[in-house]
Design a protein around this motif. Structure first.
Motif, short mmCIF file in Angstrom:
data_model
loop_
_atom_site.label_atom_id
_atom_site.label_comp_id
_atom_site.label_asym_id
_atom_site.label_seq_id
_atom_site.Cartn_x
_atom_site.Cartn_y
_atom_site.Cartn_z
N ARG A 198 1.02 -1.24 0.02
CA ARG A 198 -0.02 -0.14 0.07
C ARG A 198 1.05 1.36 0.14
N VAL A 199 0.55 2.11 -1.04
CA VAL A 199 1.49 3.46 -0.98
C VAL A 199 1.00 4.24 -0.06
N PHE A 200 1.99 4.85 0.81
CA PHE A 200 1.67 5.84 1.86
C PHE A 200 2.33 7.23 1.76
N ASP A 201 3.01 7.35 0.79
CA ASP A 201 3.57 8.81 0.51
C ASP A 201 2.80 10.01 0.62
N ASP A 202 3.28 11.04 0.28
CA ASP A 202 2.53 12.29 0.48
C ASP A 202 1.97 12.71 -0.86
N HIS A 203 1.89 11.79 -2.00
CA HIS A 203 1.47 12.28 -3.24
C HIS A 203 -0.06 11.47 -3.37
N LEU A 204 -0.70 11.20 -2.40
CA LEU A 204 -1.88 10.37 -2.22
C LEU A 204 -3.14 11.59 -2.45
N ARG A 205 -4.09 11.14 -3.26
CA ARG A 205 -5.34 11.86 -3.49
C ARG A 205 -6.10 11.45 -2.65
N LYS A 206 -7.18 12.44 -2.31
CA LYS A 206 -8.36 12.24 -1.45
C LYS A 206 -9.32 11.18 -2.27
N GLY A 207 -9.55 10.17 -1.30
CA GLY A 207 -10.43 9.49 -2.01
C GLY A 207 -9.85 8.14 -2.51
N ILE A 208 -8.66 8.16 -2.86
CA ILE A 208 -7.91 7.17 -3.86
C ILE A 208 -6.82 6.29 -2.82
N VAL A 209 -6.86 5.23 -3.06
CA VAL A 209 -5.61 4.27 -2.18
C VAL A 209 -5.04 3.74 -3.48
N ASP A 210 -3.55 4.05 -3.39
CA ASP A 210 -2.65 3.41 -4.42
C ASP A 210 -2.04 2.13 -3.79
N TYR A 211 -1.56 1.18 -4.77
CA TYR A 211 -1.01 0.14 -4.44
C TYR A 211 0.23 -0.03 -5.43
N MET A 212 1.20 -0.48 -5.00
CA MET A 212 2.42 -0.77 -5.76
C MET A 212 2.70 -2.43 -5.55
N LEU A 213 2.51 -2.76 -6.96
CA LEU A 213 2.74 -4.38 -7.19
C LEU A 213 4.13 -4.34 -7.70
N TYR A 214 5.03 -5.33 -7.22
CA TYR A 214 6.07 -5.51 -7.82
C TYR A 214 6.21 -7.02 -8.04
N LEU A 215 6.96 -7.33 -9.18
CA LEU A 215 7.30 -8.82 -9.67
C LEU A 215 8.75 -8.70 -10.26
N GLU A 216 9.30 -9.57 -9.67
CA GLU A 216 10.59 -10.30 -10.67
C GLU A 216 10.55 -11.58 -10.89
N LEU A 217 10.66 -11.61 -12.35
CA LEU A 217 10.40 -12.90 -12.85
C LEU A 217 11.61 -13.45 -13.61
N PRO A 218 12.00 -14.69 -13.86
CA PRO A 218 12.82 -15.30 -14.77
C PRO A 218 12.94 -14.74 -16.14
N GLY A 219 11.63 -14.36 -16.82
CA GLY A 219 11.64 -13.99 -18.07
C GLY A 219 10.22 -13.76 -18.48
N ARG A 220 10.30 -13.25 -19.82
CA ARG A 220 8.95 -12.96 -20.39
C ARG A 220 7.79 -14.01 -20.47
N ARG A 221 8.46 -15.44 -20.72
CA ARG A 221 7.56 -16.37 -20.99
C ARG A 221 6.86 -16.44 -19.56
N GLU A 222 7.48 -16.46 -18.27
CA GLU A 222 6.54 -16.78 -17.08
C GLU A 222 5.78 -15.42 -16.68
N HIS A 223 5.98 -14.18 -16.98
CA HIS A 223 5.15 -13.23 -17.20
C HIS A 223 3.87 -13.54 -17.94
N ASP A 224 4.24 -13.85 -19.37
CA ASP A 224 2.77 -14.08 -20.14
C ASP A 224 2.26 -15.11 -19.60
#
Length: 107
Positions: free
Chosen positions: A47-73
């Motif tokens: 969950r993003v908690f920095d000071d760029h938050l907008r009223k009424g909106i909750v932002d999330y940061m999703l991070y993935l590290e994958l072996p390659g494009r095949r796994e992503h797809d």
């Protein structure tokens, strides 16, 4: 070649708890499955908690590290994930910000 994915998701504040419950129920088990199979190196949702938050909106940061494009797809085309995605899209007031990258340095 390894691939990194960073996505900033935007949800209405009133629906953020629903998104978190849905994610835990439907995506987290998929992440664990892909991790156990060596198809994910790292996967996290924050969950993003920095000071760029907008009223009424909750932002999330999703991070993935994958072996390659095949796994992503494979993941983004996985039917249970696609079913989740349809539900989650309805809760988002705007499109997510998606960035794909190739790692240059890692420790």
């Amino acid at each position: 070649m390894p691939e990194n994915v960073v996505i900033i998701l935007h949800f209405r504040e009133s629906q953020a708890p629903d998104f978190e419950r849905l994610f835990e129920k439907e995506v987290l088990p998929l992440w664990r499955e892909f991790k156990a199979q060596g198809k994910f190196i790292v996967a996290s949702l924050s969950r993003v908690f920095d000071d760029h938050l907008r009223k009424g909106i909750v932002d999330y940061m999703l991070y993935l590290e994958l072996p390659g494009r095949r796994e992503h797809d494979e993941f983004v085309e996985h039917p249970p994930f696609l079913a989740f995605l349809e539900k989650a899209k309805a809760m988002q007031p705007e499109e997510p910000e998606v960035r794909l990258g190739v790692p240059l340095f890692r420790v």
